[in-house]
Write an enzyme that holds these catalytic residues in place. Structure first.
Site, PDB file in Angstrom:
ATOM      1  N   ASP A 107       0.894  -1.187  -0.005  1.00  0.00           N
ATOM      2  CA  ASP A 107      -0.210  -0.121  -0.004  1.00  0.00           C
ATOM      3  C   ASP A 107       0.953   1.296  -0.010  1.00  0.00           C
ATOM      4  O   ASP A 107       1.683   1.522   0.947  1.00  0.00           O
ATOM      5  CB  ASP A 107      -1.017  -0.155   1.254  1.00  0.00           C
ATOM      6  CG  ASP A 107      -1.860   1.230   1.098  1.00  0.00           C
ATOM      7  OD1 ASP A 107      -1.902   1.971   0.494  1.00  0.00           O
ATOM      8  OD2 ASP A 107      -2.668   1.192   2.380  1.00  0.00           O
ATOM      9  N   ASP A 163      -3.913   2.624  -5.319  1.00  0.00           N
ATOM     10  CA  ASP A 163      -2.672   2.706  -4.385  1.00  0.00           C
ATOM     11  C   ASP A 163      -2.403   1.267  -3.426  1.00  0.00           C
ATOM     12  O   ASP A 163      -1.746   1.494  -2.772  1.00  0.00           O
ATOM     13  CB  ASP A 163      -2.402   3.884  -3.256  1.00  0.00           C
ATOM     14  CG  ASP A 163      -3.532   3.834  -2.402  1.00  0.00           C
ATOM     15  OD1 ASP A 163      -4.486   3.095  -2.370  1.00  0.00           O
ATOM     16  OD2 ASP A 163      -3.127   4.243  -1.322  1.00  0.00           O
ATOM     17  N   GLU A 164      -2.898   0.115  -4.086  1.00  0.00           N
ATOM     18  CA  GLU A 164      -2.642  -1.122  -3.332  1.00  0.00           C
ATOM     19  C   GLU A 164      -2.687  -2.074  -4.305  1.00  0.00           C
ATOM     20  O   GLU A 164      -3.230  -2.257  -5.329  1.00  0.00           O
ATOM     21  CB  GLU A 164      -4.088  -1.341  -2.369  1.00  0.00           C
ATOM     22  CG  GLU A 164      -4.081  -0.458  -1.292  1.00  0.00           C
ATOM     23  CD  GLU A 164      -5.101  -0.366  -0.335  1.00  0.00           C
ATOM     24  OE1 GLU A 164      -5.559  -1.498  -0.184  1.00  0.00           O
ATOM     25  OE2 GLU A 164      -5.685   0.536   0.137  1.00  0.00           O
TER      26      GLU A 164
HETATM   27 MG   LIG Z   1      -2.455   3.999   0.474  1.00  0.00          MG
END
Ligand SMILES: [Mg+2]
Length: 415
Positions: free
Chosen positions: A13, A109-110
Site C-alpha cells: 500500500d 494505491d494497493e
Molecule cells: Mg495508501
C-alpha cells in the site's frame, strides 16, 4: 480448508499516495505538509489525502479543510489530479512487476502478490528490492508499506501496521499475537458500524472476534462474509471470490439525430446506469470511471477516480464532471459519433474500504439501498421503470447491450 504453515502473500500500500505523487512532481512540496482536495470544492471541502508531514502534525484524511488548517496553518492545499495519479500508478506497477509478478491490483494505491520460495525464505530482501525499484525508477518521494502473511487479508492488516515506509512480516507461528493488538474497528471487514454491532453482542476486541466460532461470526454479520473473515484472521488460505472481471462498460454508436452534445450526454447517462446495474448484479464496486467518445477530430477519453462505489448517484456525479471536460473539448467539433462509459478498478463489494477517502459511509449505504430497490423493481417488471434521473432510451433499445469492453484500455486510448 488449508491452513498454510508459512507466509504466502504480500500486500503493498503506497503511503499517502496522492500527496506523495504531488510531492514527487513538485519538489517545492517535498518535506512540507500537503493536503489534496477535490478539484470541485463542493459545499464542504474535505482533504482526500495528506502527506506524511501533515499526518505528523495531526492532519488526517477525510478531515474538513477548516479543521486541518487550524491544526496545521501552513498546510499547502493542492487540487487532486486523478490522471496524474493514474499515470503514477501505472509506472509504479510496472516497476514492481519487474521485481515480482503482481497477483492483483486492488486499487489505485494497493496491490497484492503471491510469494515465491525465495521471497518466503527472505521477505525483507524482496521488500528492499521493491523499495529500491520505486526509489530509483520513479522517485524518493513515493514510499510504500508492505505486509507479509499466510493470506492476503492478514497481509493487508500487517501492511497497515508498518505505515509509513514499513515492512511487517507475520509468520503463522507468530500469530495471533500481533493481530490481537489491532483495535477491532481497524480490522478490514469490520469497520466502525460493524464494530458497534459486535460490541452489542459482547465482542469488543479482535481477540474476542477470534474466539468466536465461525458460525457465530456468520450469524453476527448476517452473511457469509463474517465466516470468511474469521477464517482469514485465523490464517486459512481463504481466497477472495475470483475477480475475473476487469471492468463493466458500454459503448454506443450514435444515430445521426443523436450526435449533439445534449443527446450524447443522455446516452452516456444511460450507458453509465446500465454498467452500474450490471456491476451491482455481479457484486462489485468501482473506483474508476472512464468516459470516451469519437469526435470529428478523433478519439477522446478521460478517467476519474471514485471512492469504490456502486450506486447510480455516485457514478452519475462523476460522469457529469467528465462530461463537462468533454463538452469543453467537443465544443468546437459539436458532433459526437460514438460514446462509451466504463467502470474499472473493481473490488468485490464486501471488501470495500469504507471511510478510507471520504466519510460518506451513511450516504453511500442509503444510495446503495435505493439502488437495490430500483434494481429489484426493474428486474420484477423486466424493464426500466425506475431510475435516478431521466431514463429515455434511444430508438432500437439495447442500450449498451451490444458492445462491452473486455480489455483494460491502454494509455493510447486516452491520448
Ligand atoms: Mg495508501
Amino acid at each position: 480448508m488449508r491452513r498454510p504453515d508459512t507466509i504466502e502473500h504480500m500486500y503493498l500500500d503506497f503511503d499517502g499516495f496522492f500527496a506523495s505523487v504531488e510531492q514527487q512532481i513538485d519538489s517545492r512540496l517535498r518535506g512540507r505538509p500537503v493536503g489534496v482536495i477535490p478539484y470541485v470544492g463542493g459545499t464542504r471541502a474535505i482533504l482526500i489525502a495528506c502527506s506524511r508531514e501533515a499526518k505528523a502534525r495531526g492532519v488526517k484524511n477525510i478531515m474538513p479543510v477548516d479543521e486541518a488548517k487550524s491544526i496545521c496553518p501552513d498546510l499547502i492545499l493542492v487540487p487532486q489530479k486523478p490522471e496524474m495519479y493514474r499515470r503514477a500508478h501505472n509506472a509504479l506497477v510496472a516497476e514492481i512487476h519487474a521485481v515480482i509478478p503482481i497477483d492483483t491490483v486492488k486499487s489505485i494505491d494497493e496491490l497484492a502478490c503471491r510469494l515465491g520460495a525465495d521471497d518466503i525464505a527472505d521477505p525483507y530482501t524482496l521488500a528492499q528490492r521493491i523499495k529500491r525499484a520505486i526509489r530509483y525508477g520513479i522517485g524518493a518521494s513515493i514510499t510504500c508499506s508492505m505486509g507479509f502473511a499466510a493470506n492476503r487479508h492478514l497481509a493487508k492488516i500487517a501492511c497497515a501496521v508498518g505505515k509509513p515506509d514499513g515492512c511487517t512480516v507475520w509468520r503463522p507461528q507468530d500469530m495471533p499475537g500481533p493481530l490481537i493488538r489491532i483495535p477491532l474497528e481497524d480490522v478490514p471487514g469490520v469497520g466502525r458500524r460493524m464494530a458497534q454491532r459486535l460490541a452489542i453482542a459482547g465482542v469488543e476486541t479482535t481477540e474476542g472476534l477470534l474466539r468466536l466460532a465461525p458460525k457465530e461470526a456468520r450469524a453476527l454479520w448476517r452473511n457469509v462474509s463474517g465466516e470468511r473473515l474469521w477464517y482469514a484472521l485465523h490464517g486459512y488460505a481463504i481466497e477472495a471470490p475470483p475477480s475475473q472481471r476487469g471492468m463493466f462498460g458500454h459503448m454506443r454508436v450514435l444515430p445521426p439525430e443523436g450526435r449533439t452534445l445534449p443527446a450524447a450526454r443522455d446516452i452516456a447517462r444511460l450507458l453509465a446506469v446500465k454498467a452500474a446495474r450490471r456491476m451491482r448484479r455481479e457484486g462489485y464496486t468501482s473506483s474508476l470511471l472512464m468516459l470516451h467518445a469519437s469526435l470529428k477530430d478523433g478519439w477522446w477519453g478521460r478517467e476519474r477516480v471514485m471512492r469504490q462505489v456502486q450506486d447510480d448517484a455516485a457514478v452519475l456525479q462523476s460522469l457529469l464532471l467528465l462530461w463537462s471536460e468533454l463538452q469543453t473539448t467537443a465544443g468546437k467539433s459539436r458532433q459526437i459519433f460514438r460514446v462509451g462509459v466504463t467502470l474499472g478498478a473493481l473490488t468485490p463489494a464486501g471488501e470495500r474500504q469504507l471511510d478510507l477517502l471520504d466519510d460518506d459511509d451513511d450516504d453511500r449505504q442509503r444510495w446503495e439501498r435505493l439502488g437495490r430497490a430500483i434494481d429489484g423493481a426493474n428486474a420484477k417488471f423486466g424493464r426500466t421503470l425506475v431510475s435516478v434521473g431521466p431514463w429515455d432510451p434511444p430508438k432500437g433499445g439495447n442500450v449498451g447491450g451490444k458492445i462491452s469492453f473486455t480489455r483494460i484500455p491502454s494509455a493510447e486510448d486516452f491520448a
